[in-house]
Design a protein around this motif. Structure first.
Motif, short mmCIF file in Angstrom:
data_model
loop_
_atom_site.label_atom_id
_atom_site.label_comp_id
_atom_site.label_asym_id
_atom_site.label_seq_id
_atom_site.Cartn_x
_atom_site.Cartn_y
_atom_site.Cartn_z
N TYR A 145 3.54 -1.91 4.16
CA TYR A 145 4.06 -1.56 5.50
C TYR A 145 4.19 -0.09 5.68
N ASP A 146 4.12 0.52 6.86
CA ASP A 146 4.28 1.89 7.37
C ASP A 146 5.68 2.16 7.61
N ASP A 147 6.07 3.20 7.96
CA ASP A 147 7.52 3.61 8.33
C ASP A 147 8.01 2.73 9.44
N ASP A 148 7.23 2.67 10.23
CA ASP A 148 7.42 1.81 11.77
C ASP A 148 7.55 0.22 11.49
N GLY A 149 7.33 -0.18 10.17
CA GLY A 149 7.18 -1.72 9.91
C GLY A 149 5.93 -2.39 10.32
N LYS A 150 4.68 -1.70 10.45
CA LYS A 150 3.64 -2.40 10.72
C LYS A 150 2.78 -2.64 9.50
N LEU A 151 2.11 -3.45 9.32
CA LEU A 151 1.17 -3.72 8.14
C LEU A 151 -0.12 -2.61 8.26
N THR A 152 -0.13 -2.15 6.85
CA THR A 152 -1.05 -1.13 6.58
C THR A 152 -2.34 -1.73 5.61
N GLY A 153 -2.17 -3.13 5.55
CA GLY A 153 -3.29 -3.82 5.10
C GLY A 153 -2.85 -5.07 4.39
N GLU A 154 -3.78 -5.59 3.44
CA GLU A 154 -3.53 -6.75 2.73
C GLU A 154 -4.23 -6.40 1.21
N ASP A 155 -3.47 -6.57 -0.06
CA ASP A 155 -4.35 -6.33 -1.09
C ASP A 155 -4.19 -7.88 -1.69
N SER A 156 -5.52 -8.65 -1.72
CA SER A 156 -5.46 -9.85 -2.23
C SER A 156 -6.06 -10.12 -3.53
N TYR A 157 -5.61 -10.76 -4.48
CA TYR A 157 -5.91 -11.12 -5.91
C TYR A 157 -5.91 -12.59 -6.16
N SER A 158 -7.24 -13.08 -6.52
CA SER A 158 -7.06 -14.59 -6.66
C SER A 158 -7.40 -14.89 -8.36
N ASP A 159 -7.44 -15.99 -8.51
CA ASP A 159 -7.53 -16.39 -9.83
C ASP A 159 -8.82 -16.71 -10.18
#
Length: 185
Positions: A145-159
């Motif tokens: 998240y950024d300082d405003d509480g917005k998502l700055t992305g997604e980092d996905s890891y699977s098995d």
């Protein structure tokens, strides 16, 4: 297997109910809004959870390491394609949530509905391209998240590899939420 998208955010709601830290509550609420908007197809609500320059990183073997859309236009195109392909119906059984002032980490078993024809474009042999299937994998997601509480992305890891026969289950119409009814797979 019955797919229930509401299970994707039940753990977030439970954590939100017991969290007192205002910043953590803000981030949990944004994640809750993001998950609900994605499942319901509420594009404007989904976009409202994102920063101006979100960066998605998919660390999944057959998706390309560090694949994923980068930048607002690419991320919104990603979600448009997700909706168009009918892949926004998911059940994420979150088993663990870690929250700090800048990130939420979720871990659990992820079930995503894929129309058979979409799986075929990913190289999978499917019995019926007009049937829906569930792709199941263990998934860890970092939600920065950024300082405003917005998502700055997604980092996905699977098995492991996503598109393997043992991860794919053909679904019956009664396995799908009513919101999926009437879609052409």
């Amino acid at each position: 297997m019955k797919i229930d998208p509401t299970r994707s955010w039940m753990a977030i709601e439970e954590r939100l109910a017991t969290t007192e830290n205002p910043r953590h509550r803000q981030l949990l609420q944004v994640l809750l809004d993001h998950l609900q908007a994605e499942a319901s197809g509420d594009f404007q609500r989904l976009v409202s959870t994102l920063s101006d320059d979100p960066q998605y990183h998919f660390w999944i073997s057959d998706s390309g390491f560090d694949a994923g859309p980068k930048g607002f236009d690419a991320v919104t195109s990603h979600y448009t394609q997700l909706y168009e392909e009918g892949r926004n119906v998911v059940q994420y059984d979150i088993e663990r949530i870690v929250v700090d002032d800048n990130c939420i980490v979720t871990e659990g078993v992820f079930h995503q509905v894929y129309p058979g024809r979409v799986l075929a474009t990913r190289g999978m042999d499917v019995d019926d391209p007009d049937s829906p299937y569930a792709l199941t994998m263990r998934l860890v997601l970092f939600w920065p998240y950024d300082d405003d509480g917005k998502l700055t992305g997604e980092d996905s890891y699977s098995d492991g590899l996503m598109f393997t026969p043992e991860r794919i289950t053909r679904l019956n119409p009664e396995d799908l939420p009513t919101s999926y009814a009437g879609r052409s797979a």
